[in-house]
Every structure is written in C-alpha cells, then in structure tokens.
Design a protein around this motif. Structure first.
Motif, PDB file in Angstrom:
ATOM      1  N   LEU A  36      23.983  28.990  69.345  1.00 52.85           N
ATOM      2  CA  LEU A  36      22.856  28.072  69.256  1.00 52.85           C
ATOM      3  C   LEU A  36      21.858  28.700  68.296  1.00 52.85           C
ATOM      4  O   LEU A  36      21.394  29.821  68.511  1.00 52.85           O
ATOM      5  N   THR A  37      21.528  27.993  67.205  1.00 52.29           N
ATOM      6  CA  THR A  37      20.683  28.574  66.172  1.00 52.29           C
ATOM      7  C   THR A  37      19.327  27.869  66.130  1.00 52.29           C
ATOM      8  O   THR A  37      19.256  26.646  66.162  1.00 52.29           O
ATOM      9  N   VAL A  38      18.278  28.676  66.070  1.00 46.58           N
ATOM     10  CA  VAL A  38      16.907  28.162  65.941  1.00 46.58           C
ATOM     11  C   VAL A  38      16.306  28.799  64.695  1.00 46.58           C
ATOM     12  O   VAL A  38      16.230  30.029  64.590  1.00 46.58           O
ATOM     13  N   THR A  39      15.908  27.972  63.741  1.00 42.37           N
ATOM     14  CA  THR A  39      15.369  28.474  62.482  1.00 42.37           C
ATOM     15  C   THR A  39      13.973  27.902  62.254  1.00 42.37           C
ATOM     16  O   THR A  39      13.772  26.690  62.339  1.00 42.37           O
ATOM     17  N   VAL A  40      13.024  28.790  61.999  1.00 46.90           N
ATOM     18  CA  VAL A  40      11.643  28.399  61.729  1.00 46.90           C
ATOM     19  C   VAL A  40      11.441  28.402  60.215  1.00 46.90           C
ATOM     20  O   VAL A  40      11.685  29.413  59.543  1.00 46.90           O
ATOM     21  N   GLU A  41      11.021  27.259  59.667  1.00 48.80           N
ATOM     22  CA  GLU A  41      10.827  27.112  58.226  1.00 48.80           C
ATOM     23  C   GLU A  41       9.368  26.788  57.927  1.00 48.80           C
ATOM     24  O   GLU A  41       8.650  26.233  58.762  1.00 48.80           O
ATOM     25  N   ALA A  42       8.951  27.108  56.711  1.00 45.91           N
ATOM     26  CA  ALA A  42       7.620  26.710  56.260  1.00 45.91           C
ATOM     27  C   ALA A  42       7.574  25.192  56.100  1.00 45.91           C
ATOM     28  O   ALA A  42       8.598  24.558  55.835  1.00 45.91           O
ATOM     29  N   PRO A  43       6.407  24.579  56.270  1.00 43.98           N
ATOM     30  CA  PRO A  43       6.304  23.124  56.080  1.00 43.98           C
ATOM     31  C   PRO A  43       6.711  22.734  54.665  1.00 43.98           C
ATOM     32  O   PRO A  43       6.441  23.465  53.702  1.00 43.98           O
ATOM     33  N   THR A  44       7.388  21.605  54.538  1.00 44.96           N
ATOM     34  CA  THR A  44       7.824  21.155  53.218  1.00 44.96           C
ATOM     35  C   THR A  44       6.810  20.225  52.560  1.00 44.96           C
ATOM     36  O   THR A  44       6.927  19.914  51.383  1.00 44.96           O
ATOM     37  N   THR A  45       5.818  19.773  53.313  1.00 45.56           N
ATOM     38  CA  THR A  45       4.784  18.896  52.760  1.00 45.56           C
ATOM     39  C   THR A  45       3.410  19.475  53.043  1.00 45.56           C
ATOM     40  O   THR A  45       3.238  20.306  53.943  1.00 45.56           O
ATOM     41  N   GLN A  46       2.422  19.055  52.302  1.00 44.71           N
ATOM     42  CA  GLN A  46       1.039  19.509  52.479  1.00 44.71           C
ATOM     43  C   GLN A  46       0.125  18.284  52.471  1.00 44.71           C
ATOM     44  O   GLN A  46      -0.465  17.938  51.448  1.00 44.71           O
ATOM     45  N   PRO A  47      -0.008  17.620  53.627  1.00 44.85           N
ATOM     46  CA  PRO A  47      -0.830  16.405  53.676  1.00 44.85           C
ATOM     47  C   PRO A  47      -2.284  16.704  53.333  1.00 44.85           C
ATOM     48  O   PRO A  47      -2.836  17.742  53.708  1.00 44.85           O
ATOM     49  N   VAL A  48      -2.903  15.760  52.601  1.00 50.54           N
ATOM     50  CA  VAL A  48      -4.307  15.892  52.201  1.00 50.54           C
ATOM     51  C   VAL A  48      -5.075  14.665  52.682  1.00 50.54           C
ATOM     52  O   VAL A  48      -4.619  13.534  52.529  1.00 50.54           O
ATOM     53  N   ARG A  49      -6.253  14.899  53.280  1.00 49.26           N
ATOM     54  CA  ARG A  49      -7.106  13.800  53.737  1.00 49.26           C
ATOM     55  C   ARG A  49      -7.776  13.122  52.542  1.00 49.26           C
ATOM     56  O   ARG A  49      -7.754  13.623  51.412  1.00 49.26           O
ATOM     57  N   ASP A  50      -8.400  11.981  52.807  1.00 50.60           N
ATOM     58  CA  ASP A  50      -9.086  11.234  51.755  1.00 50.60           C
ATOM     59  C   ASP A  50     -10.194  12.051  51.107  1.00 50.60           C
ATOM     60  O   ASP A  50     -10.508  11.875  49.922  1.00 50.60           O
ATOM     61  N   ASP A  51     -10.806  12.971  51.903  1.00 51.50           N
ATOM     62  CA  ASP A  51     -11.897  13.767  51.350  1.00 51.50           C
ATOM     63  C   ASP A  51     -11.397  14.999  50.588  1.00 51.50           C
ATOM     64  O   ASP A  51     -12.185  15.828  50.131  1.00 51.50           O
ATOM     65  N   GLY A  52     -10.080  15.136  50.480  1.00 54.82           N
ATOM     66  CA  GLY A  52      -9.510  16.250  49.729  1.00 54.82           C
ATOM     67  C   GLY A  52      -9.169  17.465  50.559  1.00 54.82           C
ATOM     68  O   GLY A  52      -8.559  18.417  50.066  1.00 54.82           O
ATOM     69  N   SER A  53      -9.555  17.499  51.830  1.00 52.84           N
ATOM     70  CA  SER A  53      -9.245  18.643  52.682  1.00 52.84           C
ATOM     71  C   SER A  53      -7.776  18.587  53.118  1.00 52.84           C
ATOM     72  O   SER A  53      -7.179  17.514  53.239  1.00 52.84           O
ATOM     73  N   VAL A  54      -7.224  19.764  53.341  1.00 52.56           N
ATOM     74  CA  VAL A  54      -5.810  19.880  53.705  1.00 52.56           C
ATOM     75  C   VAL A  54      -5.651  19.776  55.213  1.00 52.56           C
ATOM     76  O   VAL A  54      -6.390  20.411  55.977  1.00 52.56           O
ATOM     77  N   VAL A  55      -4.724  18.953  55.641  1.00 51.63           N
ATOM     78  CA  VAL A  55      -4.436  18.805  57.065  1.00 51.63           C
ATOM     79  C   VAL A  55      -3.762  20.089  57.560  1.00 51.63           C
ATOM     80  O   VAL A  55      -2.947  20.688  56.872  1.00 51.63           O
ATOM     81  N   GLU A  56      -4.147  20.519  58.772  1.00 53.02           N
ATOM     82  CA  GLU A  56      -3.540  21.711  59.355  1.00 53.02           C
ATOM     83  C   GLU A  56      -2.014  21.542  59.413  1.00 53.02           C
ATOM     84  O   GLU A  56      -1.504  20.522  59.872  1.00 53.02           O
ATOM     85  N   GLN A  57      -1.307  22.547  58.920  1.00 44.36           N
ATOM     86  CA  GLN A  57       0.149  22.474  58.848  1.00 44.36           C
ATOM     87  C   GLN A  57       0.794  23.273  59.978  1.00 44.36           C
ATOM     88  O   GLN A  57       0.254  24.284  60.439  1.00 44.36           O
ATOM     89  N   HIS A  58       1.937  22.801  60.391  1.00 46.51           N
ATOM     90  CA  HIS A  58       2.709  23.492  61.418  1.00 46.51           C
ATOM     91  C   HIS A  58       4.110  23.787  60.879  1.00 46.51           C
ATOM     92  O   HIS A  58       4.631  23.023  60.055  1.00 46.51           O
ATOM     93  N   PRO A  59       4.720  24.861  61.313  1.00 47.77           N
ATOM     94  CA  PRO A  59       6.063  25.180  60.818  1.00 47.77           C
ATOM     95  C   PRO A  59       7.088  24.150  61.280  1.00 47.77           C
ATOM     96  O   PRO A  59       6.902  23.471  62.296  1.00 47.77           O
ATOM     97  N   GLU A  60       8.154  24.027  60.526  1.00 45.24           N
ATOM     98  CA  GLU A  60       9.286  23.217  60.938  1.00 45.24           C
ATOM     99  C   GLU A  60      10.219  24.081  61.784  1.00 45.24           C
ATOM    100  O   GLU A  60      10.446  25.246  61.457  1.00 45.24           O
ATOM    101  N   VAL A  61      10.726  23.535  62.849  1.00 42.98           N
ATOM    102  CA  VAL A  61      11.652  24.254  63.723  1.00 42.98           C
ATOM    103  C   VAL A  61      12.939  23.436  63.822  1.00 42.98           C
ATOM    104  O   VAL A  61      12.914  22.277  64.247  1.00 42.98           O
TER     105      VAL A  61
END
Length: 353
Positions: A36-61
């Motif tokens: 059974l394999t569990v792999t933690v990856e960096a987020p592949t997207t970087q969502p941005v709000r209308d005001d230009g701030s970056v949405v808090e990112q979480h790792p992909e599992v």
C-alpha cells in the motif's frame, strides 16, 4: 485498468467486474508482496483570489496499490492484455489494497494473509522521494505459501505468459518454494518471464525458468558479474544460462539504466536502446519493461521484438509520475524508434538489426 492512477476511481460494481476478452493475451502475475503506497506531492496548482493574494495551498496525497507485481500487471493491462494478479492480502493494508486494486479494474486472486501487507509513506514535495515511514510485509507462513503456490500454478495453466516477481523483503519468498514452482510450471509447458535478483534469480535459472530480466546493478550485487561493462555482463549472463536446467532458461535480459538493454542468449547478444527521455520518476521502469516483454511474448513476438516493446514501455514510464502506467498507442509508436543492434556471439561486434 485506469490510465490515470492518480485519479480516485469508484469501487467497481458487479457489472464492472473484469471480463476476460477472448482476443486479449492473458498474463498471470505472481505478486508476492503487494504494498500500500502513500505519496505526498507538492500542489500542482496555485489558486489566486481576485485581489491577487494566493490561496493557502495543501499538499496532494495519493494512495495506490503498489509493489512490483501490481506495477507489472498495471502496465500489462495498459498494453491491452488481461492480467490476473495472484498475491497475499491481509490486515488493514490488505483491505485497502484490495479495494484500490479492484477499483482500478485489476483481477485479483487473493490469498488470506494473517501477517499483513507492507505500507510506505513517501514525501516528494521537494522533488526526490523521502521515506517518511515504511512497514515491510510480514513473512508468509507455510499455509499461506502453499495457497499462493497453488493459486499461481492453477492460474498459469490458463495464461499465455506467467510473470514471477520478487519479494520485498526477499525472505518472504523462500528460494526453495520458487524452485519448485518453476519446475511445475516448466513441466506444464508454461512460458515464464521473471524479474528477480539475488538468490531468487539463481533459483529461477537453476530450475530452468524461461526469460530472466535483471538489472546490471543486481548482476553485480548478486555476484553474477564482475563488472558493469558489456563483456562482464555478457559473461555473467552466459554463466547464468549455463547454470540452468537443460532446455530451460532461454535468455537473460539485462537492463542498464540509460545505457540500453542487453538480450543475451546462448548464441547471440543484442543491444536494445530506447530514445533518451527526461526522467520524472525512475521507479517502475523495470517493471514496465518486464510487462512489455511478457505481453510481447504473449502476442507471439520473437524475444528481441518483445524486449523492444518492453524498452519502450520502460522509457515512457519514467516520464510519468504513475508507476506502471502508460498508453498503449504511445508505447507502440515509441517502440518503432527503439534501436536494436546485433552484437554477435560475444557482445563485441556491433551492427544494426
């Protein structure tokens, strides 16, 4: 099977249970130690709000069924074969493994397993794999070994090719059990391909197994070759062939990372070289190659052409993040660009084939 292993498929209903296709090659895979394999990856997207701030990112599992046998089966299915996986499943990890594998569409012949399957958690957020936690598979007791033996033997009688994969850790499958199994499969006139190393590889060839795939590092580590240059690997491969039962082991296929694949028979050596690709994840390349060889032989290709298909599968798999994954059309078209050179009897004379 799913071509996109990172997607979370739904669990199959009775109507989704794998159905054998009469025109598809059938591959039996002995998966001694599914993980059974569990792999933690960096987020592949970087969502941005209308005001230009970056949405808090979480790792992909990503949680997947893995291990050598399952990766071989996954690639065999990608190449259009029907693969049946014989292996032990038990404990919490085994419950999850079975559910995930069946959700991908894998056909399983599970053996009850009190000790439980292995689990690993790897962190790839910085690019390389860092082991966070690993719990290896428990040893199989004698009843579980007997059940696995019988399951592989019976399923192999209905398969075009049987693939034998190693155990991780190696002691889970005693060499004596492997020798007996190879002897029985050979007596039943089954076509065998194995991806083994160490004592398991030695037991396989001594029992007269058909095709052995092994890496150049495993040739050196197992004491089969004195070096990693072509003459040393050819000499070591020929010694393995000579150690086998008469009329048994057909060829030793030696993978050499980015330096091509040596196909060594008793009277010829070929060098099979795939176009260079950029590596996203090197893991799974050897298992993809093994699957390609098995499927090629099941289709009726000669050995060198089967290895050509396997080399293409392995080379394309390293460009992906899903182990044992790929698209049949891509692999078969890529195989046409794999170069085959006839190195003569001793591996020193080159020429195009």
């Amino acid at each position: 099977m799913s071509q996109q292993p990172d997607a979370m498929p739904t669990h199959p209903t009775d109507e989704q249970t794998p159905v054998r296709r009469p025109d598809a090659p059938r591959i039996c895979v002995m998966a001694t130690t599914p993980w059974l394999t569990v792999t933690v990856e960096a987020p592949t997207t970087q969502p941005v709000r209308d005001d230009g701030s970056v949405v808090e990112q979480h790792p992909e599992v990503h949680v997947h069924p893995g291990g050598q046998g399952l990766w071989v089966a996954r690639m065999a299915e990608s190449l259009g074969a029907d693969a049946v996986v014989c292996g032990p499943f038990g404990g919490e990890a085994g419950i999850a493994l079975r559910a995930l594998a069946e959700a991908e569409g894998m056909e399983l012949r599970g053996v009850a397993y009190k000790g439980g399957n292995g689990v690993y958690v790897h962190d790839r957020r910085e690019g390389d794999r860092e082991a966070v936690a690993e719990r290896p598979a428990a040893p199989l007791d004698r009843h579980e070994l007997d059940d696995l033996y019988g399951t592989v033997l019976v399923e192999s009688l209905e398969a075009d090719v049987t693939v034998l994969t190693g155990a991780d850790p190696a002691h889970v499958l005693p060499a004596e059990v492997l020798s007996r199994l190879v002897g029985d499969l050979r007596a039943a006139d089954r076509t065998l391909v194995a991806d083994l190393s160490g004592d398991a590889a030695r037991a396989y060839v001594e029992a007269g197994g058909g095709v052995l795939k092994i890496s150049h590092e495993e040739m050196a580590d197992g004491g089969f070759a004195d070096g990693d240059d072509v003459p040393a690997l050819v000499t070591g491969a020929r010694a393995l062939l000579d150690a086998g039962a008469e009329g048994g082991t057909r060829a030793v296929v030696v993978s050499r990372a980015g330096d091509g694949v040596l196909v060594v028979t008793r009277d010829r050596v070929h060098d099979v070289v795939a176009p260079e690709t950029t590596v996203a994840d090197h893991r799974g390349a050897g298992d993809s190659m093994t699957a390609g060889i098995a499927v090629g032989l099941a289709r009726g290709l000669d050995l060198v052409e089967a290895v050509r298909l396997g080399a293409a599968a392995g080379a394309l798999n390293v460009t992906r993040h899903g182990l044992g994954t790929g698209h049949r059309d891509h692999i078969e078209r890529f195989a046409a660009r794999v170069e085959v050179r006839d190195l003569g009897q001793d591996g020193r004379t080159s020429g195009d084939a």
